[in-house]
Design a protein around this motif. Sequence first.
Motif, PDB file in Angstrom:
ATOM      1  N   ARG A   1      13.402 -41.911  -8.587  1.00 45.54           N
ATOM      2  CA  ARG A   1      13.934 -43.274  -8.455  1.00 45.54           C
ATOM      3  C   ARG A   1      15.303 -43.254  -7.789  1.00 45.54           C
ATOM      4  NH1 ARG A   1      11.723 -44.646 -14.014  1.00 45.54           N
ATOM      5  NH2 ARG A   1      13.800 -44.324 -14.871  1.00 45.54           N
ATOM      6  N   LEU A   2      16.114 -42.277  -8.205  1.00 42.06           N
ATOM      7  CA  LEU A   2      17.478 -42.171  -7.692  1.00 42.06           C
ATOM      8  C   LEU A   2      17.493 -41.882  -6.191  1.00 42.06           C
ATOM      9  CD1 LEU A   2      20.546 -41.905  -8.210  1.00 42.06           C
ATOM     10  CD2 LEU A   2      20.145 -39.553  -8.907  1.00 42.06           C
ATOM     11  N   TRP A   3      16.601 -41.005  -5.745  1.00 39.81           N
ATOM     12  CA  TRP A   3      16.683 -40.519  -4.370  1.00 39.81           C
ATOM     13  C   TRP A   3      15.638 -41.105  -3.424  1.00 39.81           C
ATOM     14  CZ3 TRP A   3      17.596 -34.536  -5.361  1.00 39.81           C
ATOM     15  CH2 TRP A   3      18.929 -34.378  -5.796  1.00 39.81           C
ATOM     16  N   LEU A   4      14.483 -41.484  -3.963  1.00 36.09           N
ATOM     17  CA  LEU A   4      13.377 -41.861  -3.067  1.00 36.09           C
ATOM     18  C   LEU A   4      12.966 -43.323  -3.165  1.00 36.09           C
ATOM     19  CD1 LEU A   4      11.045 -38.756  -3.643  1.00 36.09           C
ATOM     20  CD2 LEU A   4      12.677 -39.119  -1.785  1.00 36.09           C
ATOM     21  N   ARG A   5      13.428 -44.017  -4.180  1.00 32.31           N
ATOM     22  CA  ARG A   5      12.928 -45.376  -4.380  1.00 32.31           C
ATOM     23  C   ARG A   5      14.036 -46.403  -4.183  1.00 32.31           C
ATOM     24  NH1 ARG A   5       7.964 -45.534  -3.536  1.00 32.31           N
ATOM     25  NH2 ARG A   5       7.854 -47.519  -4.664  1.00 32.31           N
ATOM     26  N   PRO A   6      13.715 -47.512  -3.571  1.00 31.53           N
ATOM     27  CA  PRO A   6      14.723 -48.560  -3.376  1.00 31.53           C
ATOM     28  C   PRO A   6      14.978 -49.311  -4.686  1.00 31.53           C
ATOM     29  CG  PRO A   6      12.594 -49.347  -2.637  1.00 31.53           C
ATOM     30  CD  PRO A   6      12.380 -47.912  -3.065  1.00 31.53           C
TER      31      PRO A   6
ATOM     32  N   SER B   1      36.291 -71.026 -27.686  1.00 32.71           N
ATOM     33  CA  SER B   1      35.114 -71.804 -27.328  1.00 32.71           C
ATOM     34  C   SER B   1      35.485 -72.947 -26.398  1.00 32.71           C
ATOM     35  CB  SER B   1      34.507 -72.373 -28.626  1.00 32.71           C
ATOM     36  OG  SER B   1      33.432 -73.223 -28.347  1.00 32.71           O
ATOM     37  N   LYS B   2      34.670 -73.209 -25.412  1.00 30.41           N
ATOM     38  CA  LYS B   2      34.836 -74.399 -24.579  1.00 30.41           C
ATOM     39  C   LYS B   2      33.443 -74.940 -24.345  1.00 30.41           C
ATOM     40  CE  LYS B   2      36.939 -76.163 -20.361  1.00 30.41           C
ATOM     41  NZ  LYS B   2      37.565 -75.828 -19.075  1.00 30.41           N
ATOM     42  N   THR B   3      33.205 -76.127 -24.854  1.00 24.33           N
ATOM     43  CA  THR B   3      31.845 -76.650 -24.881  1.00 24.33           C
ATOM     44  C   THR B   3      31.509 -77.348 -23.573  1.00 24.33           C
ATOM     45  OG1 THR B   3      32.756 -78.536 -26.028  1.00 24.33           O
ATOM     46  CG2 THR B   3      31.707 -76.843 -27.367  1.00 24.33           C
ATOM     47  N   VAL B   4      31.303 -76.509 -22.565  1.00 22.35           N
ATOM     48  CA  VAL B   4      31.094 -77.010 -21.224  1.00 22.35           C
ATOM     49  C   VAL B   4      29.666 -76.691 -20.777  1.00 22.35           C
ATOM     50  CG1 VAL B   4      31.870 -74.883 -20.120  1.00 22.35           C
ATOM     51  CG2 VAL B   4      32.210 -77.043 -18.945  1.00 22.35           C
ATOM     52  N   THR B   5      29.108 -77.597 -20.005  1.00 17.85           N
ATOM     53  CA  THR B   5      27.840 -77.318 -19.329  1.00 17.85           C
ATOM     54  C   THR B   5      28.191 -76.963 -17.890  1.00 17.85           C
ATOM     55  OG1 THR B   5      26.616 -78.868 -20.713  1.00 17.85           O
ATOM     56  CG2 THR B   5      25.618 -78.289 -18.603  1.00 17.85           C
ATOM     57  N   PRO B   6      28.076 -75.671 -17.521  1.00 23.98           N
ATOM     58  CA  PRO B   6      28.538 -75.253 -16.193  1.00 23.98           C
ATOM     59  C   PRO B   6      27.689 -75.876 -15.076  1.00 23.98           C
ATOM     60  CG  PRO B   6      28.156 -73.347 -17.628  1.00 23.98           C
ATOM     61  CD  PRO B   6      27.563 -74.534 -18.308  1.00 23.98           C
ATOM     62  N   SER B   7      28.382 -76.208 -13.987  1.00 23.11           N
ATOM     63  CA  SER B   7      27.699 -76.810 -12.837  1.00 23.11           C
ATOM     64  C   SER B   7      27.450 -75.792 -11.737  1.00 23.11           C
ATOM     65  CB  SER B   7      28.543 -77.955 -12.278  1.00 23.11           C
ATOM     66  OG  SER B   7      29.797 -77.461 -11.837  1.00 23.11           O
ATOM     67  N   GLU B   8      28.042 -74.619 -11.858  1.00 22.62           N
ATOM     68  CA  GLU B   8      27.892 -73.630 -10.803  1.00 22.62           C
ATOM     69  C   GLU B   8      27.733 -72.244 -11.410  1.00 22.62           C
ATOM     70  OE1 GLU B   8      30.412 -73.622  -7.003  1.00 22.62           O
ATOM     71  OE2 GLU B   8      30.949 -71.715  -7.921  1.00 22.62           O
ATOM     72  N   ALA B   9      26.917 -71.430 -10.766  1.00 22.16           N
ATOM     73  CA  ALA B   9      26.744 -70.041 -11.195  1.00 22.16           C
ATOM     74  C   ALA B   9      26.580 -69.180  -9.961  1.00 22.16           C
ATOM     75  CB  ALA B   9      25.525 -69.906 -12.104  1.00 22.16           C
ATOM     76  N   ARG B  10      27.070 -67.961 -10.057  1.00 21.97           N
ATOM     77  CA  ARG B  10      27.014 -67.055  -8.913  1.00 21.97           C
ATOM     78  C   ARG B  10      26.481 -65.699  -9.323  1.00 21.97           C
ATOM     79  NH1 ARG B  10      30.519 -68.244  -4.261  1.00 21.97           N
ATOM     80  NH2 ARG B  10      31.136 -70.411  -4.468  1.00 21.97           N
ATOM     81  N   VAL B  11      25.805 -65.069  -8.388  1.00 20.11           N
ATOM     82  CA  VAL B  11      25.360 -63.697  -8.606  1.00 20.11           C
ATOM     83  C   VAL B  11      25.579 -62.912  -7.319  1.00 20.11           C
ATOM     84  CG1 VAL B  11      22.952 -64.131  -7.939  1.00 20.11           C
ATOM     85  CG2 VAL B  11      23.484 -62.249  -9.499  1.00 20.11           C
ATOM     86  N   LYS B  12      25.977 -61.667  -7.493  1.00 23.72           N
ATOM     87  CA  LYS B  12      26.099 -60.737  -6.366  1.00 23.72           C
ATOM     88  C   LYS B  12      25.022 -59.669  -6.535  1.00 23.72           C
ATOM     89  CE  LYS B  12      31.090 -61.197  -5.632  1.00 23.72           C
ATOM     90  NZ  LYS B  12      31.395 -61.253  -4.200  1.00 23.72           N
ATOM     91  N   ILE B  13      24.275 -59.470  -5.477  1.00 26.29           N
ATOM     92  CA  ILE B  13      23.163 -58.523  -5.516  1.00 26.29           C
ATOM     93  C   ILE B  13      23.304 -57.562  -4.349  1.00 26.29           C
ATOM     94  CG2 ILE B  13      20.639 -58.300  -5.230  1.00 26.29           C
ATOM     95  CD1 ILE B  13      20.366 -61.071  -6.495  1.00 26.29           C
ATOM     96  N   THR B  14      23.041 -56.277  -4.590  1.00 30.55           N
ATOM     97  CA  THR B  14      22.835 -55.362  -3.474  1.00 30.55           C
ATOM     98  C   THR B  14      21.523 -54.621  -3.695  1.00 30.55           C
ATOM     99  OG1 THR B  14      24.288 -53.779  -4.603  1.00 30.55           O
ATOM    100  CG2 THR B  14      25.214 -54.950  -2.711  1.00 30.55           C
ATOM    101  N   CYS B  15      20.879 -54.297  -2.585  1.00 32.70           N
ATOM    102  CA  CYS B  15      19.681 -53.468  -2.644  1.00 32.70           C
ATOM    103  C   CYS B  15      19.996 -52.132  -1.996  1.00 32.70           C
ATOM    104  CB  CYS B  15      18.519 -54.129  -1.890  1.00 32.70           C
ATOM    105  SG  CYS B  15      17.986 -55.652  -2.661  1.00 32.70           S
ATOM    106  N   ARG B  16      19.600 -51.055  -2.662  1.00 32.50           N
ATOM    107  CA  ARG B  16      19.689 -49.716  -2.077  1.00 32.50           C
ATOM    108  C   ARG B  16      18.347 -49.455  -1.398  1.00 32.50           C
ATOM    109  NH1 ARG B  16      24.972 -47.638  -2.269  1.00 32.50           N
ATOM    110  NH2 ARG B  16      25.902 -48.349  -4.212  1.00 32.50           N
ATOM    111  N   LEU B  17      18.406 -49.108  -0.110  1.00 31.54           N
ATOM    112  CA  LEU B  17      17.184 -49.049   0.689  1.00 31.54           C
ATOM    113  C   LEU B  17      16.826 -47.620   1.069  1.00 31.54           C
ATOM    114  CD1 LEU B  17      18.016 -52.034   3.054  1.00 31.54           C
ATOM    115  CD2 LEU B  17      16.947 -52.070   0.796  1.00 31.54           C
ATOM    116  N   VAL B  18      15.548 -47.389   1.257  1.00 33.91           N
ATOM    117  CA  VAL B  18      15.069 -46.072   1.684  1.00 33.91           C
ATOM    118  C   VAL B  18      14.324 -46.256   3.003  1.00 33.91           C
ATOM    119  CG1 VAL B  18      14.918 -45.278  -0.709  1.00 33.91           C
ATOM    120  CG2 VAL B  18      12.905 -46.283   0.402  1.00 33.91           C
ATOM    121  N   PRO B  19      14.122 -45.128   3.757  1.00 36.46           N
ATOM    122  CA  PRO B  19      13.324 -45.249   4.980  1.00 36.46           C
ATOM    123  C   PRO B  19      11.945 -45.823   4.635  1.00 36.46           C
ATOM    124  CG  PRO B  19      14.368 -43.070   4.840  1.00 36.46           C
ATOM    125  CD  PRO B  19      14.592 -43.756   3.535  1.00 36.46           C
ATOM    126  N   ASP B  20      11.427 -46.749   5.372  1.00 31.55           N
ATOM    127  CA  ASP B  20      11.885 -47.351   6.605  1.00 31.55           C
ATOM    128  C   ASP B  20      12.259 -48.822   6.372  1.00 31.55           C
ATOM    129  OD1 ASP B  20      11.287 -45.006   8.208  1.00 31.55           O
ATOM    130  OD2 ASP B  20       9.177 -45.511   7.931  1.00 31.55           O
TER     131      ASP B  20
END
Lengths: 458, 458
Positions: free
Chosen positions: B294-299, B315-334
């Motif tokens: 998985r470490l070496w051959l799989r994305p 505590s802050k009783t808030v309903t959030p209006s925005e959410a963010r995510v950062k994603i990276t993919c590790r890729l293998v040939p090809d």
Amino acid sequence: MIESSWNSWFAEREETHLAELFDFLRIPSVSALPDHRSDVRRAANWIADRMRQAGIPDVEVLETGGHPLVIGHWQVDLAKPTAMIYAHYDVQPPDPLDLWESPPFEPEIRDGKIYARGSGDDKAGLLATILAVEAMAARDGQPPINLVFFFEGEEEISSPSVAPYLRENASKVKADFVISADGMMLDENTPALTISTKGIAGCEIVLTTASTDMHSGLYGASVRNAAQAMAELVASFHDDAGRVAVKGFYNQVNDPTDREREELDRVPFDAERYFGAVGVSDLWGEPGFYPLERLWLRPTLDINGMWSGFQGSGSKTVTPSEARVKITCRLVPDQVPADILDRLEDHARANCPPGATLKFIGREGSALPYAIDREHPALLAAEETLRDLFGSDPAIIRVGGTIPIAQDFKQELDADLIFFAWSLPDCNAHAPNEWFRLEDFRVATVSTCEYLERLGRA
Amino acid sequence: MIESSWNSWFAEREETHLAELFDFLRIPSVSALPDHRSDVRRAANWIADRMRQAGIPDVEVLETGGHPLVIGHWQVDLAKPTAMIYAHYDVQPPDPLDLWESPPFEPEIRDGKIYARGSGDDKAGLLATILAVEAMAARDGQPPINLVFFFEGEEEISSPSVAPYLRENASKVKADFVISADGMMLDENTPALTISTKGIAGCEIVLTTASTDMHSGLYGASVRNAAQAMAELVASFHDDAGRVAVKGFYNQVNDPTDREREELDRVPFDAERYFGAVGVSDLWGEPGFYPLERLWLRPTLDINGMWSGFQGSGSKTVTPSEARVKITCRLVPDQVPADILDRLEDHARANCPPGATLKFIGREGSALPYAIDREHPALLAAEETLRDLFGSDPAIIRVGGTIPIAQDFKQELDADLIFFAWSLPDCNAHAPNEWFRLEDFRVATVSTCEYLERLGRA
């Protein structure tokens, strides 16, 4: 313009009363900021003085661990009921200052509204109760029922001194019911009587999947990612339809009665406007209920915050080892916060992804839901008073938020609380440019007189 | 101790070489911090001077838009191959300073290790290449093959100037292959040859459910909560078993060949120690593969960060209006980054909860996966050199991380890159108390001589 024999009394004294209100509003009694500690005390003393001037025979400024309580008594006839009049003399911080059109502690009238921090929440309402009692005392020598005044300076910081004080001094402030001058109308023409508020229970959950954040290239392929584990856990709290998926969450929740549904139907709730104001068009929530039913009658589980890993600009290829979520539940009768927290913890543990360690932190500051018996005599008297004054039924409403003070009085004094108050929903309470309608200052004084008189006739 | 006729040369000069390494390590060439801009340049000039002192006839400090490149040429015989020697002279920021046992820019030897920021990554390795060439020039008058030196000062900030420079100056730095002095051994006794590195593609996704954060009591029951919506979306990127659930994600991925599996099997990978070091016992990941596969051959698809709503204490009783995510993919040939980003976006849009608006921001800085032909002559020469020196086969390894520079040389010069380097995996690169083994400083110099000589005999 409401009809009342009291109109002329207050019309004649309007200038003086307004000047007094402005004096009160000029005191920056911000309870949250240590720098304003002496201002909060100054406001307490100002009220105590004004109460004495109104003829209230027994007024004290009482020390607490925090800001003072102003307590007053006027006992007139043991055969009559005793009402506690509740309000708070502290205000929210005024920040951000640059958004105020006039300075927050220099009251200004524009377009028939008094602009100042604390005008709507709730100094005008508080002063109006004193002015009403003064009026009746001036005419009749005393108020029509026994009164206990209970003005606190910590409402904006969650009233930490109230419950302890009540617990130790219940006999000194005993009352049959409480009238709160802190509250709201439905709209400019429709006074409202609030018959329930939601309780609250909250927790924070921490998921840990490793002892350190990791290089995603070296560990991401084989180590449980804490952010991802948290996403799975958070997603598990609701089913696809929007119902809370925590086992037993709805066990204590009563279905709306026909009367409750009828009263809800009569409330002129403009969902499009209400949700449009926050930019929402597609609604969501527990299926089988209208938005107002969900807002007032149904419990919720709210994700208040969730975070894990890297939040900076650009990219950081990290596999986060820790993730956190803050959750609060809004509760309805007969849900019990401690029981709900147990169920949340059970759910979280049962749904914790393998490889993640879960820490469940139940929060302080939970509150029971509150509801007054719809047939409570003081509530019915308020309803009749408002019907007579406004010529139409007041709105019977509920509050989706939590007002712990109502439950404090219920628990410690066994006294129900009637909200008899005049702010408007869009009065910018807690926000810049807070206002209170000039007209409603008179409505508040006159209505309080009429209400107390009706209670005295009962 | 490796056997080599070069041992005595370096043993005799050890004190001087170490003093020089310490001088080099004392320069705080932190490329990420503007305050250290002149230090980075000072390091470049230091290297250029040392290269000239070693006898390299043609050395330049070249301006880029960022930190300088140090380029050197030593052409000896057009019939011989030309190797580029690559390393970087910049270092990571030293924070947090209070965790260092000795100051990061005051090198100190403890227990046979040189402690200093940049010791392992990669100033010792860089200097060793210059010392090796100096040794051969002193003995033979010149190195055994043609050399191009390519030392950059921006590796720790993702080498922004390298690809543009190569694109415009390919003919000036043309080489048949690249030898990188930045890299790692498998363990103290086992040098390693890296035959592939993963590519990378990243994005940030923003979900918006309202125009403002909301009071959870007033809106939570009927408005889509952005944090919750994000949790649902993030959870959708993997199936329950741990496989990436993005349609087509594995389309270009090749199954491991028998030879690849055999070479992997020969690597002494101690999973318990590897994962135990970061406090992980329960593994996770794509089913059907061992951790090293998985470490070496799989994305992979890695959540690097996720956040929404209130993160403060209490505590802050808030309903959030925005959410963010950062994603990276590790890729293998090809796998191709642009194609993977398209698939991520398609998946995100298809799985975006109703009531949420999705913004997909594909990140700059993607990189193709890199792999060298297992039969590449310079790779085989390195393998033989190490086998002779250490008396056993070097480990044939891969890198789960991304080394964009390998792909830059491949694309712009059509030159493959051989990692020939001596840091150890636990050397605290990028962390406090970075170290490099004193012994490996000699191994680095001697091995580089042996390797270049073998390349010269081919």
